[in-house]
Design a protein around this motif. Structure first.
Motif, PDB file in Angstrom:
ATOM      1  N   LEU A   1      14.187  -0.186   9.259  1.00 51.78           N
ATOM      2  CA  LEU A   1      15.180   0.259  10.233  1.00 51.78           C
ATOM      3  C   LEU A   1      16.283   1.025   9.513  1.00 51.78           C
ATOM      4  O   LEU A   1      16.928   1.896  10.107  1.00 51.78           O
ATOM      5  N   TYR A   2      16.480   0.673   8.249  1.00 47.37           N
ATOM      6  CA  TYR A   2      17.483   1.341   7.419  1.00 47.37           C
ATOM      7  C   TYR A   2      16.800   2.000   6.228  1.00 47.37           C
ATOM      8  O   TYR A   2      15.995   1.362   5.543  1.00 47.37           O
ATOM      9  N   ARG A   3      17.109   3.254   6.015  1.00 44.16           N
ATOM     10  CA  ARG A   3      16.583   3.942   4.850  1.00 44.16           C
ATOM     11  C   ARG A   3      17.289   3.444   3.598  1.00 44.16           C
ATOM     12  O   ARG A   3      18.500   3.234   3.591  1.00 44.16           O
ATOM     13  N   VAL A   4      16.511   3.281   2.546  1.00 42.06           N
ATOM     14  CA  VAL A   4      17.056   3.013   1.227  1.00 42.06           C
ATOM     15  C   VAL A   4      16.827   4.257   0.375  1.00 42.06           C
ATOM     16  O   VAL A   4      15.695   4.749   0.280  1.00 42.06           O
ATOM     17  N   ASP A   5      17.878   4.778  -0.208  1.00 45.73           N
ATOM     18  CA  ASP A   5      17.748   5.933  -1.085  1.00 45.73           C
ATOM     19  C   ASP A   5      17.322   5.440  -2.469  1.00 45.73           C
ATOM     20  O   ASP A   5      18.148   5.030  -3.283  1.00 45.73           O
ATOM     21  N   PHE A   6      16.010   5.455  -2.710  1.00 45.71           N
ATOM     22  CA  PHE A   6      15.480   4.925  -3.968  1.00 45.71           C
ATOM     23  C   PHE A   6      15.801   5.833  -5.159  1.00 45.71           C
ATOM     24  O   PHE A   6      15.619   5.432  -6.303  1.00 45.71           O
ATOM     25  N   GLY A   7      16.263   7.049  -4.880  1.00 49.58           N
ATOM     26  CA  GLY A   7      16.684   7.931  -5.952  1.00 49.58           C
ATOM     27  C   GLY A   7      18.118   7.722  -6.374  1.00 49.58           C
ATOM     28  O   GLY A   7      18.584   8.294  -7.362  1.00 49.58           O
ATOM     29  N   ASP A   8      18.824   6.912  -5.624  1.00 50.09           N
ATOM     30  CA  ASP A   8      20.227   6.609  -5.897  1.00 50.09           C
ATOM     31  C   ASP A   8      20.314   5.276  -6.629  1.00 50.09           C
ATOM     32  O   ASP A   8      19.754   4.269  -6.194  1.00 50.09           O
ATOM     33  N   LYS A   9      21.019   5.256  -7.740  1.00 53.14           N
ATOM     34  CA  LYS A   9      21.160   4.036  -8.523  1.00 53.14           C
ATOM     35  C   LYS A   9      21.744   2.901  -7.696  1.00 53.14           C
ATOM     36  O   LYS A   9      21.422   1.728  -7.915  1.00 53.14           O
ATOM     37  N   GLU A  10      22.579   3.232  -6.726  1.00 54.21           N
ATOM     38  CA  GLU A  10      23.221   2.218  -5.881  1.00 54.21           C
ATOM     39  C   GLU A  10      22.347   1.778  -4.715  1.00 54.21           C
ATOM     40  O   GLU A  10      22.716   0.870  -3.967  1.00 54.21           O
ATOM     41  N   ARG A  11      21.202   2.441  -4.533  1.00 55.26           N
ATOM     42  CA  ARG A  11      20.291   2.093  -3.436  1.00 55.26           C
ATOM     43  C   ARG A  11      21.030   2.053  -2.084  1.00 55.26           C
ATOM     44  O   ARG A  11      20.959   1.069  -1.338  1.00 55.26           O
ATOM     45  N   LYS A  12      21.719   3.113  -1.757  1.00 56.03           N
ATOM     46  CA  LYS A  12      22.482   3.154  -0.508  1.00 56.03           C
ATOM     47  C   LYS A  12      21.563   3.030   0.703  1.00 56.03           C
ATOM     48  O   LYS A  12      20.433   3.500   0.703  1.00 56.03           O
ATOM     49  N   ARG A  13      22.069   2.384   1.739  1.00 56.94           N
ATOM     50  CA  ARG A  13      21.364   2.198   2.999  1.00 56.94           C
ATOM     51  C   ARG A  13      21.899   3.184   4.034  1.00 56.94           C
ATOM     52  O   ARG A  13      23.119   3.381   4.132  1.00 56.94           O
ATOM     53  N   TYR A  14      20.993   3.743   4.839  1.00 62.18           N
ATOM     54  CA  TYR A  14      21.373   4.668   5.905  1.00 62.18           C
ATOM     55  C   TYR A  14      20.685   4.249   7.203  1.00 62.18           C
ATOM     56  O   TYR A  14      19.464   4.043   7.218  1.00 62.18           O
ATOM     57  N   PRO A  15      21.413   4.105   8.289  1.00 61.66           N
ATOM     58  CA  PRO A  15      20.784   3.685   9.551  1.00 61.66           C
ATOM     59  C   PRO A  15      19.895   4.768  10.127  1.00 61.66           C
ATOM     60  O   PRO A  15      20.285   5.926  10.232  1.00 61.66           O
TER      61      PRO A  15
ATOM     62  N   PHE B   1       0.859  -1.180   0.000  1.00 68.33           N
ATOM     63  CA  PHE B   1       0.000   0.000   0.000  1.00 68.33           C
ATOM     64  C   PHE B   1       0.901   1.237   0.000  1.00 68.33           C
ATOM     65  O   PHE B   1       1.600   1.503   0.966  1.00 68.33           O
ATOM     66  N   GLY B   2       0.897   1.945  -1.103  1.00 66.16           N
ATOM     67  CA  GLY B   2       1.657   3.186  -1.146  1.00 66.16           C
ATOM     68  C   GLY B   2       2.985   3.126  -1.846  1.00 66.16           C
ATOM     69  O   GLY B   2       3.637   4.157  -2.031  1.00 66.16           O
ATOM     70  N   GLY B   3       3.426   1.947  -2.255  1.00 66.63           N
ATOM     71  CA  GLY B   3       4.683   1.843  -2.984  1.00 66.63           C
ATOM     72  C   GLY B   3       5.859   2.387  -2.209  1.00 66.63           C
ATOM     73  O   GLY B   3       6.228   1.852  -1.160  1.00 66.63           O
ATOM     74  N   TYR B   4       6.436   3.484  -2.685  1.00 60.72           N
ATOM     75  CA  TYR B   4       7.616   4.069  -2.052  1.00 60.72           C
ATOM     76  C   TYR B   4       7.281   5.336  -1.269  1.00 60.72           C
ATOM     77  O   TYR B   4       8.187   6.057  -0.844  1.00 60.72           O
TER      78      TYR B   4
END
Length: 504
Positions: A459-473, A450-453
């Protein structure tokens, strides 16, 4: 006229997680209790058309514009699994719940196994094991291969039982030497209702006036699909117990989404309606698993719409689970209201209300958040299983708190939600609940059903705008790590902790 049962999610503020403080600690839980986190295949893997994978009904649902985005890339877990497992280890996870993509492992739904898919899951499981993390595997998480849906209607056809059992057999055979915890179907009750009654989940089947879909029958199909879920689960479980359990020493269960239900008032009508609603939502599956048949109150309400079990099927069902997987998110209040629609014109929700009342979710965002911030409801759900179904072993396989995807990494509301729910969990365990594990939803931000992105549970953010999909705590990752590593016994708010997960 159709009448909706109103599930009011307005919980008093004083009971919310926002006002809770707790002294719960990891060491308060019994030896062997497992803490972890989880995701599902379509929501994190990505690589939707790579290495032989074929579409699932969830792919089709997303690509038809029903969610807002797709899981084609998602969190790119398919390529970043080693980095994710390293993060799990640094966080201190003891277990990780994930699902296998049936259409990645067996692209045609049956028959030939995809070597690339087999290799991926073997590598992923080995990576978890090498880092001391228990794999908890779900076989189906809303993502039936589209080819089976196209060929014979998927879960509407009894042929699915054999195909699901054969798929489960491949998983048990190939991964069972390392996987000891198997869940057959995720949220079987909600999958049946949402996918085949209201059309808000894959494969989007429903009929007017109950939903807006191109095909389906909301009055009958949820009952048919639920019946096949139960038969497929019991068939796969029977196979596991016969051919694998003695050697692999594992366990198998079924997962349900469960609400804690409370009467809106102390009236006899509201109390009666609450009991009835709980039977429909939970007893629909638990009664066959424990007693071999559907609840009598459901059979009376649904009449000929509800399928029957043979004596052999009934017996097989009663020996088909070692644990119950519970997903808990919200407490709801049930209010009574009359409904006299004939059975042949009623959908599942109408059958709950038959000749007495109705219920369904009502209220806006504020009331929904209030319902999710009712941590005592988790204890209530576990007590319900203890009192009504013989206190079976339970894994709380999902519990989480949504926030906007663009919210700060300082997700303190999620920390308070986690802390309060862990206290409620501990109360239930101390009161005799046979709960043996707890998994947060979700480990990393994912493509949500529900709601997609637009919202996140990670617990960790995924930067969906970044091609590498970096994770941030997020702050919640730091807090959970602190809890798991037994570094304290109170709500952890020091963001300058010595634990700083790496960013990938």
């Amino acid at each position: 006229m159709r009448l909706f049962l109103l599930l009011f999610l307005s919980i008093p503020a004083a009971s919310s997680a926002e006002s809770s403080s707790t002294s719960v600690s990891r060491v308060d839980f019994p030896k062997g209790f497992v803490f972890g986190s989880g995701t599902s295949a379509y929501q994190v893997e990505g690589a939707a058309s790579e290495d032989g994978r074929t579409p699932s009904i969830w792919d089709t649902f997303a690509h038809n514009g029903n969610v807002g985005g797709t899981g084609d890339v998602a969190s790119d877990g398919y390529h970043k699994y080693k980095e994710d497992v390293k993060l799990m280890k640094e966080t201190g996870l003891e277990g990780y719940r994930f699902s296998i993509s049936w259409s990645r492992l067996i692209p045609r739904g049956r028959g030939e196994v995809n070597s690339k898919g087999l290799e991926y899951y073997n590598n992923f499981i080995n990576e978890l094991i090498s880092h001391g993390i228990e794999p908890h595997v779900t076989l189906l998480h809303f993502d039936l291969p589209q080819v089976l849906e196209d060929e014979y209607g998927g879960w509407l056809n009894p042929r699915i039982v054999d195909d699901f059992t054969a798929y489960a057999d491949v998983c048990f055979r190939e991964f069972g030497d390392r996987v000891s915890h198997w869940t057959t179907i995720n949220e079987a009750n909600i999958f049946a209702l949402g996918g085949y009654g209201q059309g808000i989940l894959p494969p989007k089947r429903c009929s007017p006036p109950f939903g807006n879909c191109s095909s389906g029958n909301s009055i009958v199909e949820p009952y048919v699909v639920a019946h096949h879920f139960l038969l497929a689960h019991s068939s796969a479980a029977s196979l596991y117990k016969k051919n694998y359990q003695a050697k692999q020493q594992g366990s198998v269960g079924l997962n349900l989404l469960v609400f804690h239900m409370l009467p809106a008032t102390n009236s006899t009508a509201d109390i009666s309606s609450t009991k009835r609603a709980q039977i429909f939502f939970t007893g629909w599956f638990m009664e066959p698993l424990v007693h071999g048949d559907y609840p009598k109150i459901m059979r009376k309400a649904a009449g000929k719409k509800m399928p029957k079990f043979s004596s052999k099927q009934s017996k097989q069902l009663m020996n088909s689970f070692d644990f119950v997987g519970v997903n808990y998110y919200a407490t709801v209040n049930v209010v009574d209201g009359p409904n006299h629609v004939p059975a042949y014109q009623r959908d599942f929700m109408g059958d709950i209300c038959a000749n007495i009342t109705g219920l369904w979710m009502s209220g806006g965002r504020e009331s929904m958040e209030a319902g999710m911030n009712a941590p005592y409801g988790l204890k209530g759900v576990l007590e319900y299983f203890k009192q009504n179904y013989g206190n079976p072993p339970i894994y709380v396989q999902e519990n989480g708190y949504p926030m906007p995807s663009n919210a700060s990494l300082d997700d303190t509301p999620r920390v308070k939600h986690m802390s309060a729910h862990l206290e409620s969990l501990l109360d239930a365990v101390r009161n005799g609940s046979n709960t043996t594990g707890f998994f947060t939803w979700s480990f990393v931000d994912a493509f949500e059903l529900f709601g997609g992105y637009s919202s996140s549970y990670g617990l960790y953010r995924v930067d969906f705008g970044d091609k590498e999909r970096k994770r941030y705590p997020k702050h919640s990752a730091r807090w959970y790590s602190h809890f798991l590593k037994r570094r304290g016994n109170s709500i952890y708010t020091d963001k300058s902790s010595s634990y700083v997960p790496q960013i990938y």
